[in-house]
Scaffold this motif. Structure first.
Motif, PDB file in Angstrom:
ATOM      1  N   VAL A 150       0.849  -1.197   0.000  1.00 38.61           N
ATOM      2  CA  VAL A 150       0.000   0.000   0.000  1.00 38.61           C
ATOM      3  C   VAL A 150       0.877   1.235   0.000  1.00 38.61           C
ATOM      4  CG1 VAL A 150      -1.880   1.200   1.152  1.00 38.61           C
ATOM      5  CG2 VAL A 150      -1.660  -1.269   1.402  1.00 38.61           C
ATOM      6  N   GLU A 151       0.599   2.134  -0.906  1.00 40.55           N
ATOM      7  CA  GLU A 151       1.298   3.422  -0.897  1.00 40.55           C
ATOM      8  C   GLU A 151       0.580   4.364   0.052  1.00 40.55           C
ATOM      9  OE1 GLU A 151       2.315   5.391  -4.452  1.00 40.55           O
ATOM     10  OE2 GLU A 151       3.190   3.626  -5.391  1.00 40.55           O
ATOM     11  N   MET A 152       1.295   4.799   1.087  1.00 38.37           N
ATOM     12  CA  MET A 152       0.763   5.786   2.035  1.00 38.37           C
ATOM     13  C   MET A 152       1.750   6.944   2.091  1.00 38.37           C
ATOM     14  SD  MET A 152      -1.002   3.356   4.941  1.00 38.37           S
ATOM     15  CE  MET A 152       0.326   2.168   5.103  1.00 38.37           C
ATOM     16  N   PRO A 153       1.755   7.764   1.025  1.00 42.60           N
ATOM     17  CA  PRO A 153       2.821   8.754   0.863  1.00 42.60           C
ATOM     18  C   PRO A 153       2.722   9.948   1.805  1.00 42.60           C
ATOM     19  CG  PRO A 153       1.186   9.009  -0.881  1.00 42.60           C
ATOM     20  CD  PRO A 153       0.791   7.796  -0.093  1.00 42.60           C
ATOM     21  N   TYR A 154       1.545  10.168   2.372  1.00 41.37           N
ATOM     22  CA  TYR A 154       1.334  11.371   3.177  1.00 41.37           C
ATOM     23  C   TYR A 154       1.045  11.000   4.628  1.00 41.37           C
ATOM     24  CZ  TYR A 154       0.200  12.833  -1.613  1.00 41.37           C
ATOM     25  OH  TYR A 154       0.212  13.033  -2.968  1.00 41.37           O
ATOM     26  N   GLU A 155       1.415  11.912   5.526  1.00 39.84           N
ATOM     27  CA  GLU A 155       1.124  11.726   6.947  1.00 39.84           C
ATOM     28  C   GLU A 155      -0.330  12.058   7.259  1.00 39.84           C
ATOM     29  OE1 GLU A 155       3.050  13.200  10.258  1.00 39.84           O
ATOM     30  OE2 GLU A 155       4.950  12.223   9.869  1.00 39.84           O
ATOM     31  N   THR A 156      -0.863  11.394   8.290  1.00 37.79           N
ATOM     32  CA  THR A 156      -2.141  11.821   8.862  1.00 37.79           C
ATOM     33  C   THR A 156      -1.999  13.269   9.337  1.00 37.79           C
ATOM     34  OG1 THR A 156      -2.585   9.561   9.590  1.00 37.79           O
ATOM     35  CG2 THR A 156      -3.817  11.328  10.682  1.00 37.79           C
ATOM     36  N   TYR A 157      -3.001  14.082   9.038  1.00 34.70           N
ATOM     37  CA  TYR A 157      -2.933  15.508   9.417  1.00 34.70           C
ATOM     38  C   TYR A 157      -4.321  16.016   9.772  1.00 34.70           C
ATOM     39  CZ  TYR A 157      -2.308  20.574   9.021  1.00 34.70           C
ATOM     40  OH  TYR A 157      -2.300  21.929   9.283  1.00 34.70           O
ATOM     41  N   ASN A 158      -4.435  16.704  10.902  1.00 35.43           N
ATOM     42  CA  ASN A 158      -5.683  17.354  11.313  1.00 35.43           C
ATOM     43  C   ASN A 158      -5.398  18.837  11.492  1.00 35.43           C
ATOM     44  OD1 ASN A 158      -7.836  15.238  11.754  1.00 35.43           O
ATOM     45  ND2 ASN A 158      -6.175  14.364  12.966  1.00 35.43           N
ATOM     46  N   GLY A 159      -5.859  19.642  10.560  1.00 33.79           N
ATOM     47  CA  GLY A 159      -5.567  21.068  10.598  1.00 33.79           C
ATOM     48  C   GLY A 159      -6.792  21.917  10.880  1.00 33.79           C
ATOM     49  N   VAL A 160      -6.648  23.212  10.600  1.00 31.89           N
ATOM     50  CA  VAL A 160      -7.737  24.160  10.832  1.00 31.89           C
ATOM     51  C   VAL A 160      -8.834  23.974   9.792  1.00 31.89           C
ATOM     52  CG1 VAL A 160      -8.341  26.615  10.994  1.00 31.89           C
ATOM     53  CG2 VAL A 160      -6.136  25.818  11.861  1.00 31.89           C
ATOM     54  N   ASN A 161      -8.433  23.848   8.512  1.00 32.53           N
ATOM     55  CA  ASN A 161      -9.411  23.772   7.420  1.00 32.53           C
ATOM     56  C   ASN A 161      -9.358  22.467   6.623  1.00 32.53           C
ATOM     57  OD1 ASN A 161     -10.800  26.255   7.629  1.00 32.53           O
ATOM     58  ND2 ASN A 161      -9.066  27.327   6.734  1.00 32.53           N
ATOM     59  N   VAL A 162      -8.523  21.542   7.045  1.00 31.43           N
ATOM     60  CA  VAL A 162      -8.361  20.319   6.252  1.00 31.43           C
ATOM     61  C   VAL A 162      -7.932  19.175   7.172  1.00 31.43           C
ATOM     62  CG1 VAL A 162      -5.947  20.857   5.700  1.00 31.43           C
ATOM     63  CG2 VAL A 162      -7.242  19.344   4.189  1.00 31.43           C
ATOM     64  N   ARG A 163      -8.322  17.973   6.792  1.00 31.80           N
ATOM     65  CA  ARG A 163      -7.767  16.802   7.463  1.00 31.80           C
ATOM     66  C   ARG A 163      -7.435  15.747   6.423  1.00 31.80           C
ATOM     67  NH1 ARG A 163     -12.023  12.700  10.338  1.00 31.80           N
ATOM     68  NH2 ARG A 163     -13.795  12.966   8.918  1.00 31.80           N
ATOM     69  N   GLU A 216       2.887  21.359  19.649  1.00 31.78           N
ATOM     70  CA  GLU A 216       2.203  20.422  18.750  1.00 31.78           C
ATOM     71  C   GLU A 216       2.555  20.768  17.295  1.00 31.78           C
ATOM     72  OE1 GLU A 216       0.169  17.782  19.434  1.00 31.78           O
ATOM     73  OE2 GLU A 216       0.695  18.011  21.548  1.00 31.78           O
ATOM     74  N   LEU A 217       3.696  20.284  16.853  1.00 26.14           N
ATOM     75  CA  LEU A 217       4.170  20.574  15.501  1.00 26.14           C
ATOM     76  C   LEU A 217       3.971  19.356  14.604  1.00 26.14           C
ATOM     77  CD1 LEU A 217       7.540  22.314  16.460  1.00 26.14           C
ATOM     78  CD2 LEU A 217       5.339  23.404  16.064  1.00 26.14           C
ATOM     79  N   THR A 218       3.899  19.609  13.318  1.00 24.17           N
ATOM     80  CA  THR A 218       3.840  18.544  12.313  1.00 24.17           C
ATOM     81  C   THR A 218       4.985  18.776  11.335  1.00 24.17           C
ATOM     82  OG1 THR A 218       2.516  19.751  10.678  1.00 24.17           O
ATOM     83  CG2 THR A 218       1.315  18.659  12.470  1.00 24.17           C
ATOM     84  N   PRO A 219       5.292  17.810  10.495  1.00 29.55           N
ATOM     85  CA  PRO A 219       6.240  18.096   9.416  1.00 29.55           C
ATOM     86  C   PRO A 219       5.674  19.150   8.457  1.00 29.55           C
ATOM     87  CG  PRO A 219       6.012  15.730   9.733  1.00 29.55           C
ATOM     88  CD  PRO A 219       4.926  16.379  10.536  1.00 29.55           C
ATOM     89  N   THR A 220       6.568  19.803   7.741  1.00 27.78           N
ATOM     90  CA  THR A 220       6.176  20.679   6.632  1.00 27.78           C
ATOM     91  C   THR A 220       5.536  19.819   5.543  1.00 27.78           C
ATOM     92  OG1 THR A 220       7.956  22.238   7.106  1.00 27.78           O
ATOM     93  CG2 THR A 220       7.091  22.245   4.864  1.00 27.78           C
TER      94      THR A 220
END
Length: 245
Positions: A57-70, A200-204
């Motif tokens: 399975v390609e999972m190229p992106y990290e899980t992310y919960n932001g202000v306007n997007v998840r 509470e930081l995430t990668p760029t």
């Protein structure tokens, strides 16, 4: 459903990678979609276990919960039942992507000033930081002709979603660190030592699936006695370093 007989038209499990924009809530953009058929049409009389596997399975992106997007990854199980209405269950799981130490990590050196009033140089030890890193640097005052009251260093996160006229930008100040309280003098040097682990930081994230980006900035803020603010912003790159036990 234990103790009940269930007639079904087939059972399947799906692995989905999805992006949801909050201004377009309810519409998911699937960037990964795989399906495994677990059972042919028939009946279930008792508790039943179905083994399954998604091996490559390609999972190229990290899980992310932001202000306007998840961005989320989910397992979706569907028991198809025609007129009776299908039974659907979801189970989210978290994906984290780790990066090695960057081979090149240049320091940041910049000058900022107001003609004949203020001239400072600041230096950060590098431009790429992992999430548990320490920002180390110095600020030099070369010319001070205005009365500085205090100086702060802020960590800001800028989340951009959408594109064109539908671009939404949210900037959050995640940390505010007081570097100095009182007036500096010419020739003075102020050290910087800011630990990132409490925040509470995430990668760029760069243009994830053409849907959103997340950038980080160090924002140097000076306030004079008349409460005028002077600031200089510098982008930095955040990444998740593999933790060693």
């Amino acid at each position: 459903m234990q103790g009940k007989k269930i007639d079904h038209n087939g059972i399947k499990v799906e692995l989905l990678g999805q992006i949801e924009m909050y201004f377009d809530r309810g519409n998911f953009y699937d960037f990964t979609s795989l399906v495994r058929e677990l059972d042919v049409p028939g009946e279930i009389y008792e508790r039943k276990t179905y083994p399954f596997e998604f091996s490559t399975v390609e999972m190229p992106y990290e899980t992310y919960n932001g202000v306007n997007v998840r961005l989320r990854y989910v397992l979706k199980v569907t028991i198809s039942r025609g007129y009776a209405g299908s039974i659907v269950e979801y189970q989210d799981f978290v994906v984290r992507n780790y990066s090695p130490l960057p081979p090149i990590n240049n320091s940041i050196k910049m000058e900022v000033g107001i003609e004949d009033c203020l001239h400072i140089e600041f230096e950060y030890n590098k431009s790429k930081y992992h999430l548990k890193d320490v920002i180390i640097g110095k600020i030099y005052f070369l010319l001070v002709r205005i009365k500085i009251k205090n100086m702060d260093l802020e960590i800001r996160r800028r989340e951009s979603t959408g594109s064109g006229t539908n671009t939404h930008v949210e900037t959050e100040t995640l940390a505010k660190f007081e570097l100095m309280d009182g007036a500096p003098v010419r020739g003075e040097s102020i050290p910087i030592r800011l630990f990132l682990s409490p925040y509470e930081l995430t990668p760029t994230h760069h243009n994830i699936n053409n849907k959103f980006s997340v950038k980080y900035f160090l924002n140097l803020v000076l306030v004079d006695e008349e409460d005028r603010r002077y600031f200089k912003q510098q982008e930095i790159t955040m990444y998740r370093l593999q933790e060693t036990s």
